[in-house]
Design a protein around this motif. Structure first.
Motif, PDB file in Angstrom:
ATOM      1  N   LEU A  83      39.481  47.024  29.517  1.00 27.13           N
ATOM      2  CA  LEU A  83      39.986  47.091  30.884  1.00 27.13           C
ATOM      3  C   LEU A  83      41.106  46.077  31.022  1.00 27.13           C
ATOM      4  O   LEU A  83      40.956  44.910  30.670  1.00 27.13           O
ATOM      5  CB  LEU A  83      38.867  46.780  31.885  1.00 27.13           C
ATOM      6  CG  LEU A  83      39.223  46.874  33.361  1.00 27.13           C
ATOM      7  CD1 LEU A  83      39.592  48.305  33.752  1.00 27.13           C
ATOM      8  CD2 LEU A  83      38.065  46.383  34.220  1.00 27.13           C
ATOM      9  N   ASN A  84      42.245  46.543  31.509  1.00 28.39           N
ATOM     10  CA  ASN A  84      43.397  45.681  31.739  1.00 28.39           C
ATOM     11  C   ASN A  84      43.740  45.774  33.222  1.00 28.39           C
ATOM     12  O   ASN A  84      44.072  46.847  33.709  1.00 28.39           O
ATOM     13  CB  ASN A  84      44.576  46.139  30.872  1.00 28.39           C
ATOM     14  CG  ASN A  84      45.712  45.166  30.897  1.00 28.39           C
ATOM     15  OD1 ASN A  84      45.505  43.965  30.887  1.00 28.39           O
ATOM     16  ND2 ASN A  84      46.913  45.670  30.933  1.00 28.39           N
ATOM     17  N   GLY A  85      43.626  44.659  33.925  1.00 23.75           N
ATOM     18  CA  GLY A  85      43.850  44.685  35.364  1.00 23.75           C
ATOM     19  C   GLY A  85      44.903  43.699  35.811  1.00 23.75           C
ATOM     20  O   GLY A  85      45.164  42.690  35.157  1.00 23.75           O
ATOM     21  N   LYS A  86      45.507  43.992  36.946  1.00 26.20           N
ATOM     22  CA  LYS A  86      46.501  43.123  37.558  1.00 26.20           C
ATOM     23  C   LYS A  86      46.084  42.886  39.003  1.00 26.20           C
ATOM     24  O   LYS A  86      45.844  43.829  39.762  1.00 26.20           O
ATOM     25  CB  LYS A  86      47.879  43.786  37.527  1.00 26.20           C
ATOM     26  CG  LYS A  86      48.950  43.002  38.260  1.00 26.20           C
ATOM     27  CD  LYS A  86      50.262  43.775  38.250  1.00 26.20           C
ATOM     28  CE  LYS A  86      51.310  43.090  39.103  1.00 26.20           C
ATOM     29  NZ  LYS A  86      52.555  43.886  39.164  1.00 26.20           N
ATOM     30  N   LEU A  87      45.977  41.620  39.374  1.00 24.32           N
ATOM     31  CA  LEU A  87      45.671  41.238  40.735  1.00 24.32           C
ATOM     32  C   LEU A  87      46.895  40.527  41.307  1.00 24.32           C
ATOM     33  O   LEU A  87      47.512  39.710  40.623  1.00 24.32           O
ATOM     34  CB  LEU A  87      44.469  40.298  40.778  1.00 24.32           C
ATOM     35  CG  LEU A  87      43.172  40.880  40.222  1.00 24.32           C
ATOM     36  CD1 LEU A  87      42.134  39.785  40.048  1.00 24.32           C
ATOM     37  CD2 LEU A  87      42.652  41.964  41.134  1.00 24.32           C
ATOM     38  N   THR A  88      47.247  40.845  42.532  1.00 22.74           N
ATOM     39  CA  THR A  88      48.399  40.223  43.168  1.00 22.74           C
ATOM     40  C   THR A  88      47.910  39.266  44.246  1.00 22.74           C
ATOM     41  O   THR A  88      47.227  39.675  45.188  1.00 22.74           O
ATOM     42  CB  THR A  88      49.335  41.286  43.777  1.00 22.74           C
ATOM     43  OG1 THR A  88      49.716  42.203  42.741  1.00 22.74           O
ATOM     44  CG2 THR A  88      50.579  40.646  44.359  1.00 22.74           C
ATOM     45  N   ALA A  89      48.267  38.001  44.077  1.00 24.61           N
ATOM     46  CA  ALA A  89      47.869  36.975  45.033  1.00 24.61           C
ATOM     47  C   ALA A  89      48.868  36.913  46.184  1.00 24.61           C
ATOM     48  O   ALA A  89      50.043  37.267  46.036  1.00 24.61           O
ATOM     49  CB  ALA A  89      47.819  35.612  44.339  1.00 24.61           C
TER      50      ALA A  89
END
Length: 101
Positions: free
Chosen positions: A5-11
């Protein structure tokens, strides 16, 4: 077959480091979870909002069960207000091969 699983979270602006710290704490909690092979946190040099999480598990079930590890839900609760919008669904990728898999 292993689960990647490759995820991107935007703060929200100014909260990237705080979000990354929470995810690093999560990595410590799930390090001993059944089926966890990799849980790494990263960021791009010229992006002050995104935090990336790359995970490798024995199975999707093991990944899903990691959300039940003591303390993980609390960290999710801490991270949610730091996000600039709801988290996007991560990329579920099929591992073809490579070093360490």
């Amino acid at each position: 077959m292993k689960y990647l699983l490759n995820g991107k979270l935007t703060a929200r602006p100014g909260h990237q480091d705080a979000l990354a710290e929470i995810l690093l704490e999560a990595s410590k909690l799930v390090a001993s979870a059944r089926g966890c092979h990799l849980y790494v946190i990263g960021k791009e040099k010229n992006d002050s909002q995104s935090v990336y999480v790359t995970e490798i598990w024995d199975s999707k079930e093991d990944h899903d069960n990691s959300l039940k590890v003591a303390g993980v839900r609390e960290l999710i609760t801490q991270a949610m207000p730091l996000l600039d919008g709801p988290p996007a669904k991560g990329q579920e990728l099929e591992i073809i091969g490579g070093v360490g898999v």
